[in-house]
Design an enzyme around this catalytic site. Structure first.
Site, PDB file in Angstrom:
ATOM      1  N   ASP A  68       1.694  -5.199 -11.949  1.00 14.66           N
ATOM      2  CA  ASP A  68       1.506  -4.101 -12.266  1.00 14.66           C
ATOM      3  C   ASP A  68       2.991  -3.744 -12.366  1.00 14.66           C
ATOM      4  O   ASP A  68       3.842  -3.761 -12.549  1.00 14.66           O
ATOM      5  CB  ASP A  68       0.460  -3.631 -10.754  1.00 14.66           C
ATOM      6  CG  ASP A  68       1.219  -3.722  -9.980  1.00 14.66           C
ATOM      7  OD1 ASP A  68       2.460  -3.940  -9.315  1.00 14.66           O
ATOM      8  OD2 ASP A  68       0.873  -3.917  -9.002  1.00 14.66           O
ATOM      9  N   HIS A 139      -5.383  -3.303  -0.954  1.00 18.65           N
ATOM     10  CA  HIS A 139      -4.962  -3.099  -2.639  1.00 18.65           C
ATOM     11  C   HIS A 139      -4.041  -4.440  -2.219  1.00 18.65           C
ATOM     12  O   HIS A 139      -3.365  -5.137  -2.024  1.00 18.65           O
ATOM     13  CB  HIS A 139      -4.242  -1.894  -2.983  1.00 18.65           C
ATOM     14  CG  HIS A 139      -2.987  -1.517  -2.604  1.00 18.65           C
ATOM     15  ND1 HIS A 139      -3.182  -0.467  -2.350  1.00 18.65           N
ATOM     16  CD2 HIS A 139      -1.880  -2.027  -2.628  1.00 18.65           C
ATOM     17  CE1 HIS A 139      -1.376  -0.284  -2.025  1.00 18.65           C
ATOM     18  NE2 HIS A 139      -0.965  -1.207  -2.451  1.00 18.65           N
TER      19      HIS A 139
END
Ligand code: F6R
Length: 261
Positions: A68, A139
């Site tokens: 990410d 997450h």
């Protein structure tokens, strides 16, 4: 089910992962490594660096894909994941920077960054091993609770909790971006081997949900249960809320040595 390995501490868990990755790179010099950022994999990166240097492993063909990247931080910002990976992984290990990618939207706009990144991963032949950390809310990557288990690389909004957790890397929470581009859960699940690490009591609930909870987009890490080859490496504190802890420990202690992770 994922293989759960409960180590004595972070150093031991990281060393199991580092040894495994080093061996894989020796066997496949153009190994494609999926990179996580945050605090969790730092000991692993240090140990892998040491092994690479001591054994003079050729890493010039290793490819890397970050999970990410923040949206809105310039690449050269010290907390952009591009910079963090440069500092913690690429430079110390001596990887070829041209082969290491972050989903930064360099080629096009942030709207097209996801699709472009997916194509880059495909061209590289897919991720061989994806290193993962987990957020306290479960997450993985920055797929916050509610993310589709089939999601692909795309822009996401960070929860306030994640922004607060990550504020420790910045001068104040106001500097933590609200958005990121993250590999989707569907993307992550396509890596050939998932290695999730978690340390400390603050991760115990997320780990219990990941390993033994119901598979649900409310707990993105539970998607690991869908993967045919997932390894969860924990210290004692992160494993403390697992119901079948004794069994995982027993299985690991009695594992045939040829099996690896
Ligand atoms: C970072 C990432 C996140 C982190 C998670 C845990 O690339 O994908 O999922 O792994 O936020 O962060 P730490 O390791 O700092 O507790």
């Amino acid at each position: 089910m994922a293989e759960v390995i409960i180590a004595q501490n972070q150093e031991q868990a990281s060393s199991i992962a580092a040894e495994h990755i080093a061996q894989k790179i020796v066997n496949k010099p153009d190994f494609v490594l999926g990179l996580a950022t945050g605090s969790t994999p730092l000991a692993l990166y240090k140990q892998l660096t040491q092994i690479i240097q001591e054994r003079q492993i050729d890493v010039s063909h290793v490819q890397g894909f970050a999970l990410d990247e923040y949206v809105g931080l310039p690449k050269d910002h010290p907390e952009s994941y591009f910079s963090v990976i440069r500092k913690e992984v690429v430079d110390p290990m001596g990887l070829n920077p041209d082969l290491i990618h972050t989903p930064s939207g360099d080629f096009g706009t942030v709207e097209t960054a996801g699709e472009y990144y997916e194509t880059q991963i495909k061209i590289a032949g897919g991720v061989d091993l994806q290193i993962l950390g987990v957020g306290q809310d479960g997450h993985i990557g920055f797929n916050e609770p509610g993310s589709s288990l089939a999601s692909r690389t795309r822009i996401k909004t960070l929860t306030q909790k994640t922004r607060q957790d990550n504020a420790r890397f910045f001068d104040s929470i106001d500097q933590v971006p609200h958005h990121c581009v993250t590999q989707g859960i569907g993307t992550i699940l396509e890596a050939r081997h998932l290695v999730l690490l978690a340390f400390g009591e603050t991760k115990a609930d997320a780990i219990a949900g990941c390993v033994e909870g119901s598979i649900s987009s409310s707990n993105p890490a539970s998607a690991l249960q869908l993967h045919p080859h997932a390894t969860v490496l924990l210290d004692q504190a992160a494993a403390s809320k697992l119901q079948h802890k004794d069994y995982y420990q027993y299985a690991f202690e009695n594992k045939p040595s040829w099996q690896g992770i």
